[in-house]
Design a protein around this motif. Structure first.
Motif, PDB file in Angstrom:
ATOM      1  N   PRO A   1       0.845  -1.202   0.000  1.00 44.04           N
ATOM      2  CA  PRO A   1       0.000   0.000   0.000  1.00 44.04           C
ATOM      3  C   PRO A   1       0.876   1.246   0.000  1.00 44.04           C
ATOM      4  CG  PRO A   1      -0.738  -1.575   1.657  1.00 44.04           C
ATOM      5  CD  PRO A   1       0.582  -2.064   1.162  1.00 44.04           C
ATOM      6  N   THR A   2       0.625   2.129  -0.949  1.00 45.82           N
ATOM      7  CA  THR A   2       1.492   3.289  -1.164  1.00 45.82           C
ATOM      8  C   THR A   2       0.652   4.547  -1.294  1.00 45.82           C
ATOM      9  OG1 THR A   2       3.119   1.914  -2.326  1.00 45.82           O
ATOM     10  CG2 THR A   2       3.231   4.292  -2.710  1.00 45.82           C
ATOM     11  N   ARG A   3       1.144   5.609  -0.697  1.00 43.71           N
ATOM     12  CA  ARG A   3       0.510   6.920  -0.853  1.00 43.71           C
ATOM     13  C   ARG A   3       1.554   7.863  -1.437  1.00 43.71           C
ATOM     14  NH1 ARG A   3      -4.117   6.136   2.444  1.00 43.71           N
ATOM     15  NH2 ARG A   3      -4.877   8.281   2.326  1.00 43.71           N
ATOM     16  N   VAL A   4       1.195   8.524  -2.520  1.00 45.25           N
ATOM     17  CA  VAL A   4       2.090   9.473  -3.166  1.00 45.25           C
ATOM     18  C   VAL A   4       1.507  10.877  -3.001  1.00 45.25           C
ATOM     19  CG1 VAL A   4       3.136  10.227  -5.333  1.00 45.25           C
ATOM     20  CG2 VAL A   4       2.889   7.776  -4.857  1.00 45.25           C
ATOM     21  N   TYR A   5       2.252  11.730  -2.310  1.00 47.25           N
ATOM     22  CA  TYR A   5       1.891  13.139  -2.159  1.00 47.25           C
ATOM     23  C   TYR A   5       2.773  13.922  -3.134  1.00 47.25           C
ATOM     24  CZ  TYR A   5      -0.395  11.641   2.140  1.00 47.25           C
ATOM     25  OH  TYR A   5      -1.210  11.005   3.063  1.00 47.25           O
ATOM     26  N   TYR A   6       2.173  14.353  -4.228  1.00 50.59           N
ATOM     27  CA  TYR A   6       2.975  14.993  -5.268  1.00 50.59           C
ATOM     28  C   TYR A   6       2.653  16.478  -5.394  1.00 50.59           C
ATOM     29  CZ  TYR A   6      -1.143  14.573  -8.334  1.00 50.59           C
ATOM     30  OH  TYR A   6      -2.400  14.670  -8.889  1.00 50.59           O
ATOM     31  N   ALA A   7       3.689  17.248  -5.680  1.00 54.50           N
ATOM     32  CA  ALA A   7       3.536  18.691  -5.864  1.00 54.50           C
ATOM     33  C   ALA A   7       2.929  18.972  -7.238  1.00 54.50           C
ATOM     34  CB  ALA A   7       4.888  19.376  -5.741  1.00 54.50           C
ATOM     35  N   THR A   8       1.944  19.838  -7.284  1.00 59.08           N
ATOM     36  CA  THR A   8       1.315  20.175  -8.571  1.00 59.08           C
ATOM     37  C   THR A   8       2.101  21.233  -9.336  1.00 59.08           C
ATOM     38  OG1 THR A   8      -0.046  21.964  -7.652  1.00 59.08           O
ATOM     39  CG2 THR A   8      -0.963  19.712  -7.578  1.00 59.08           C
ATOM     40  N   PHE A   9       2.875  22.066  -8.641  1.00 54.09           N
ATOM     41  CA  PHE A   9       3.613  23.189  -9.209  1.00 54.09           C
ATOM     42  C   PHE A   9       2.689  24.216  -9.873  1.00 54.09           C
ATOM     43  CE2 PHE A   9       6.812  19.920  -8.803  1.00 54.09           C
ATOM     44  CZ  PHE A   9       7.898  20.614  -8.321  1.00 54.09           C
ATOM     45  N   ALA A  10       1.400  24.146  -9.567  1.00 51.84           N
ATOM     46  CA  ALA A  10       0.441  25.111 -10.113  1.00 51.84           C
ATOM     47  C   ALA A  10       0.815  26.514  -9.664  1.00 51.84           C
ATOM     48  CB  ALA A  10      -0.966  24.773  -9.645  1.00 51.84           C
ATOM     49  N   GLU A  11       0.836  27.437 -10.616  1.00 55.06           N
ATOM     50  CA  GLU A  11       1.156  28.850 -10.400  1.00 55.06           C
ATOM     51  C   GLU A  11       2.603  29.070  -9.966  1.00 55.06           C
ATOM     52  OE1 GLU A  11      -1.723  30.568  -7.765  1.00 55.06           O
ATOM     53  OE2 GLU A  11      -3.420  29.678  -8.818  1.00 55.06           O
ATOM     54  N   LEU A  12       3.428  28.026 -10.049  1.00 55.68           N
ATOM     55  CA  LEU A  12       4.844  28.155  -9.705  1.00 55.68           C
ATOM     56  C   LEU A  12       5.745  27.908 -10.902  1.00 55.68           C
ATOM     57  CD1 LEU A  12       5.050  26.285  -6.272  1.00 55.68           C
ATOM     58  CD2 LEU A  12       5.057  28.752  -6.658  1.00 55.68           C
ATOM     59  N   ASP A  13       5.482  26.823 -11.617  1.00 53.02           N
ATOM     60  CA  ASP A  13       6.337  26.401 -12.723  1.00 53.02           C
ATOM     61  C   ASP A  13       5.455  25.667 -13.728  1.00 53.02           C
ATOM     62  OD1 ASP A  13       8.089  25.051 -14.452  1.00 53.02           O
ATOM     63  OD2 ASP A  13       9.617  24.791 -12.906  1.00 53.02           O
ATOM     64  N   ASP A  14       5.045  26.352 -14.777  1.00 55.41           N
ATOM     65  CA  ASP A  14       4.073  25.766 -15.696  1.00 55.41           C
ATOM     66  C   ASP A  14       4.631  24.551 -16.431  1.00 55.41           C
ATOM     67  OD1 ASP A  14       1.341  26.076 -16.787  1.00 55.41           O
ATOM     68  OD2 ASP A  14       2.412  26.254 -18.708  1.00 55.41           O
ATOM     69  N   ARG A  15       5.895  24.588 -16.759  1.00 51.03           N
ATOM     70  CA  ARG A  15       6.501  23.446 -17.440  1.00 51.03           C
ATOM     71  C   ARG A  15       6.491  22.218 -16.545  1.00 51.03           C
ATOM     72  NH1 ARG A  15      12.696  23.215 -19.902  1.00 51.03           N
ATOM     73  NH2 ARG A  15      12.587  21.048 -20.649  1.00 51.03           N
ATOM     74  N   GLU A  16       6.862  22.391 -15.275  1.00 50.68           N
ATOM     75  CA  GLU A  16       6.866  21.261 -14.352  1.00 50.68           C
ATOM     76  C   GLU A  16       5.452  20.812 -14.030  1.00 50.68           C
ATOM     77  OE1 GLU A  16       8.907  18.261 -12.637  1.00 50.68           O
ATOM     78  OE2 GLU A  16       9.744  19.906 -13.837  1.00 50.68           O
ATOM     79  N   ARG A  17       4.503  21.748 -14.004  1.00 47.87           N
ATOM     80  CA  ARG A  17       3.097  21.381 -13.792  1.00 47.87           C
ATOM     81  C   ARG A  17       2.616  20.448 -14.898  1.00 47.87           C
ATOM     82  NH1 ARG A  17      -1.316  22.524 -16.203  1.00 47.87           N
ATOM     83  NH2 ARG A  17      -0.355  24.161 -17.477  1.00 47.87           N
ATOM     84  N   ARG A  18       2.908  20.795 -16.138  1.00 49.18           N
ATOM     85  CA  ARG A  18       2.473  19.967 -17.267  1.00 49.18           C
ATOM     86  C   ARG A  18       3.184  18.613 -17.263  1.00 49.18           C
ATOM     87  NH1 ARG A  18       4.432  22.248 -21.386  1.00 49.18           N
ATOM     88  NH2 ARG A  18       5.085  24.308 -20.657  1.00 49.18           N
ATOM     89  N   ARG A  19       4.449  18.628 -16.935  1.00 48.64           N
ATOM     90  CA  ARG A  19       5.213  17.379 -16.871  1.00 48.64           C
ATOM     91  C   ARG A  19       4.641  16.455 -15.783  1.00 48.64           C
ATOM     92  NH1 ARG A  19      10.070  15.812 -14.141  1.00 48.64           N
ATOM     93  NH2 ARG A  19      11.183  14.190 -15.324  1.00 48.64           N
TER      94      ARG A  19
END
Length: 288
Positions: free
Chosen positions: A220-238
């Motif tokens: 059982p795994t939980r992944v808390y991932y950063a959205t990068f919304a409003e911070l880095d659009d390229r990383e958000r899309r990636r």
């Protein structure tokens, strides 16, 4: 094959069943202090320095997922831990993921903090700035020349340190979009330079197939991932691209989007209570 004996440095907080916290590259184990203190009534959290990125001894030779898994297993074996909740952030998350992949019976639940859902970039500019453009070439060089080249690279990864710690904290918090807290200050004060063997770990991480490890996870795994919304659009899309690919597969993973940047566990949108409740839910399945 001869077994390797490592020296470990860990800070422990709390009492109860075992939690292991593994930090990001450049940080000591106490990067997880806010989590450890939140869990301390019911759990004993072992905040372990990564090999030669901090006060734990380094790994010589090629760093692979099984080598990383064995490094965690040895720590648990010495302390007679049957299993544990395993939490890892960034590079520490890759170590945690490697351990869970190879020794699932030792992991009650796996918690990944902005790790597991996407590969480490081939040109990691967010981590190393303009120096990152040399990474593919340096990676090939390390494979050929090993520790001889790593020794030469040490000086490029050493902090100059201007002595103005308050300014360092302010700049860091602004850069990663987190509020300044005593936990951030504690972690930054404990930051460490990369030694040759620490760099060996870093290049081993660079070559791991992170999504491949998660694709084969059985715990059982939980992944808390950063959205990068409003911070880095390229990383958000990636991020959105890779998370969508993994969501389409039937993995034992619960996904948690955290609005903000890479240091999700210091983000005001991160739920420490959620971490605690998940650990409590699994606690009846074994202890130390």
């Amino acid at each position: 094959m001869l077994s390797t004996t490592y020296e470990y440095f860990a800070e422990k907080v709390g009492a109860g069943e075992s939690v292991i916290f593994l930090p990001a590259g450049g940080f000591s184990g106490n990067e997880g202090l806010n989590i450890a203190e939140y869990l301390q009534v019911d759990f004993e959290t072992h905040m372990i320095d990564l090999p030669d990125i901090g006060r734990s001894s380094g790994i010589s030779g090629k760093v692979t997922s099984i080598v990383l898994a064995d490094w965690v297993k040895e720590y648990m074996d010495r302390r007679e831990m049957k299993n544990a909740v395993v939490i890892g952030h960034s590079l520490g998350g890759a170590v945690a993921l490697s351990f869970a992949r190879h020794y699932p019976e030792r992991v009650r639940t796996l918690i990944l903090l902005d790790q597991g859902h996407k590969p480490f970039p081939k040109v990691p500019t967010s981590e190393f700035g303009i120096f990152a453009y040399a990474f593919p070439l340096l990676n090939a060089g390390v494979k050929l020349f090993g520790e001889r080249l790593l020794k030469r690279l040490e000086t490029f990864f050493k902090e100059s340190g201007n002595g103005d710690f308050d300014r360092q904290v302010t700049n860091f918090c602004a850069h990663v979009n987190v509020e300044e807290t005593r936990y951030v200050r504690t972690a930054l004060r404990s930051q460490t330079d990369f030694s040759a063997r620490g760099l060996n770990l870093m290049f081993g991480y660079y070559n791991l197939d992170i999504p491949g490890l998660l694709n084969n996870i059985a715990v059982p795994t939980r992944v808390y991932y950063a959205t990068f919304a409003e911070l880095d659009d390229r990383e958000r899309r990636r991020t959105e691209h890779y998370v969508k690919k993994l969501r389409d597969r039937r993995l034992p993973v619960t996904w948690h989007a955290v609005k903000g940047g890479h240091f999700v566990h210091w983000n005001e949108n991160f739920s420490l209570e959620d971490i605690k409740q998940n650990a409590m839910f699994r606690r009846g399945e074994g202890g130390k």
